[in-house]
Design an enzyme around this catalytic site. Structure first.
Site, PDB file in Angstrom:
ATOM      1  N   ASP A   1      -1.059   4.738  -6.750  1.00 40.68           N
ATOM      2  CA  ASP A   1       0.352   4.650  -6.356  1.00 40.68           C
ATOM      3  C   ASP A   1       1.148   5.847  -6.841  1.00 40.68           C
ATOM      4  OD1 ASP A   1      -0.777   1.772  -6.381  1.00 40.68           O
ATOM      5  OD2 ASP A   1       1.029   1.714  -5.130  1.00 40.68           O
TER       6      ASP A   1
ATOM      7  N   GLN B   1      -5.356  -8.976  -2.999  1.00 43.43           N
ATOM      8  CA  GLN B   1      -5.508  -7.996  -1.921  1.00 43.43           C
ATOM      9  C   GLN B   1      -6.979  -7.719  -1.622  1.00 43.43           C
ATOM     10  OE1 GLN B   1      -3.466  -7.710  -4.538  1.00 43.43           O
ATOM     11  NE2 GLN B   1      -1.635  -6.527  -4.095  1.00 43.43           N
TER      12      GLN B   1
ATOM     13  N   ARG C   1      10.728  -0.859  -4.370  1.00 42.31           N
ATOM     14  CA  ARG C   1       9.608  -0.951  -5.321  1.00 42.31           C
ATOM     15  C   ARG C   1       9.575   0.379  -6.088  1.00 42.31           C
ATOM     16  NH1 ARG C   1       3.946  -3.177  -3.242  1.00 42.31           N
ATOM     17  NH2 ARG C   1       3.776  -3.822  -5.405  1.00 42.31           N
TER      18      ARG C   1
ATOM     19  N   GLY D   1       0.878  -1.167   0.000  1.00 44.47           N
ATOM     20  CA  GLY D   1       0.000   0.000   0.000  1.00 44.47           C
ATOM     21  C   GLY D   1       0.917   1.219   0.000  1.00 44.47           C
ATOM     22  N   ALA D   2       0.664   2.135  -0.941  1.00 40.40           N
ATOM     23  CA  ALA D   2       1.614   3.223  -1.189  1.00 40.40           C
ATOM     24  C   ALA D   2       1.964   4.047   0.070  1.00 40.40           C
ATOM     25  CB  ALA D   2       1.062   4.115  -2.306  1.00 40.40           C
TER      26      ALA D   2
ATOM     27  N   ASN E   1      -2.087   2.654 -10.764  1.00 36.81           N
ATOM     28  CA  ASN E   1      -2.671   1.901  -9.644  1.00 36.81           C
ATOM     29  C   ASN E   1      -2.639   0.414  -9.990  1.00 36.81           C
ATOM     30  OD1 ASN E   1      -3.927   1.837  -7.001  1.00 36.81           O
ATOM     31  ND2 ASN E   1      -5.818   1.239  -8.035  1.00 36.81           N
ATOM     32  N   LYS E   2      -3.066  -0.379  -9.060  1.00 36.39           N
ATOM     33  CA  LYS E   2      -3.013  -1.849  -9.193  1.00 36.39           C
ATOM     34  C   LYS E   2      -3.509  -2.320 -10.547  1.00 36.39           C
ATOM     35  CE  LYS E   2      -1.642  -4.207  -6.935  1.00 36.39           C
ATOM     36  NZ  LYS E   2      -0.229  -4.625  -7.167  1.00 36.39           N
TER      37      LYS E   2
END
Ligand code: MRU
Length: 335
Positions: A225, A184, A81, A48-49, A235-236
């Protein structure tokens, strides 16, 4: 039920909630070295950012306490990351502080890491307060990945809005994308909403189009993110498909973006580095192969949603409708 904290500084050690063990058990990893924090970020003990940025700030404190080379520690943590800008954002703040002093004062570094953590608690709450304003009465919300309390130091972002919407009696139901390949949504979001008493249903990622076609989704809420200078969002993986489906069905698509995720120095989405993770996250499940032997897999962890598909960015400053270079450059960002 009270949710466990994503991280705890205990004075000489960082305790990180191992999110890989959820929802089955609450396990904390005790870390005393910066490279352990780096490994924990890479292996997604913490994810999680916002949470990885805060963990990295504490990683710098651990490096200072051990007398390690701070430049090396900061660059090592930064490399853990690549996509979520919160990591660099927090590390740049630690680095600027060291540079401005010219020497390393462990106590002051500790105070700065605590400020970064406390700010996240305040700004996620402010963001959530604005976010509930976009929810229509009795809404059914679709969410992707996990953006809740344990992805931050505070109440979360998009999932925090969902919880608050339920508490205010505005939200009727949450649909949760399971979020392949690391699940997630299935493992974390459903657990957090369950703890908060919010009614939710997990769906496979590919079911969202059908749900929207049937008129079962009033609004899509996701986290991010990194927001690039023109409003494009990383994002994801799967977020882009969701935004396309939302546009095709006339469903509003909101991205929750704390200022720590906004990077106006990155010109647009194409300039964002997309992390590619190991193939076995796709080819295996709990260590067991699910593909034929030797099958290759491509595993980008994030995708880019172009700004024109985004109804609004929900920030701690308010909701930015139709985000653009102009509206983002007007924000009072700390860099
Ligand atoms: O790879 P992950 O699980 O760290 O990805 C997380 C996301 O994409 C979240 O949507 C994002 O970090 C926001 S968390 C408030």
């Amino acid at each position: 039920m009270t949710l466990p904290r994503s991280l705890r500084w205990t004075g000489g050690q960082l305790d990180l909630l191992d999110q890989r063990c959820l929802p089955h058990s609450v396990v904390y990893r005790q870390l005393t070295k910066w490279h352990e924090v780096s490994d924990a970020i890479r292996s997604m003990v913490v994810r999680g950012a916002p949470a990885i940025g805060i963990a990295a700030a504490w990683g710098v404190v651990l490096a200072a306490r051990s007398g390690d080379d701070l430049d090396q520690a900061i660059e090592g943590l930064r490399a853990s990351r690549p996509t979520a800008v919160n990591l660099s954002w927090a590390l740049n703040r630690m680095q600027s502080f060291v540079n401005s002093k010219g020497w390393v004062d462990v106590r002051e570094l500790e105070r700065l890491a605590a400020v970064i953590e406390a700010e996240d608690r305040a700004l996620t709450q402010a963001l959530v307060n604005y976010g509930i304003g976009v929810l229509p009465d009795d809404c059914r919300v679709l969410h992707h990945c996990h953006t809740g309390a344990v992805a931050t130091a505070g109440v979360g972002t998009a999932l925090g809005v969902i919880v608050a919407g339920h508490q205010h009696g505005i939200l009727k139901h949450a649909w949760l994308d399971e979020t392949r390949p690391r699940l997630q949504g299935a493992a974390l979001s459903s657990w957090e909403l369950g703890c908060c008493g919010v009614p939710s249903t997990v769906i496979v990622d590919g079911a969202s189009g059908l749900l929207m076609r049937r008129g079962e989704v009033d609004v899509v809420l996701v986290g991010c993110d990194r927001v690039a200078g023109n409003g494009d969002v990383a994002n994801k993986i799967g977020t882009y498909n969701l935004a396309l489906a939302a546009r095709a069905h006339g469903v509003p698509f909101y991205v929750c973006a704390p200022s720590s995720s906004i990077d106006i120095t990155t010109v647009d989405g194409d300039a964002i580095t997309i992390e590619e993770r190991p193939e076995d996250e796709i080819t295996h499940f709990h260590g067991e192969p699910i593909c034929a032997f030797g099958v290759r897999a491509w595993n980008p962890a994030f995708d880019i949603t172009p700004a024109h598909l985004i109804t609004g960015l929900i920030t701690e400053f308010g909701v930015i409708r139709s985000p653009s270079r102009h509206s983002l450059s007007a924000l009072p960002l700390v860099n």
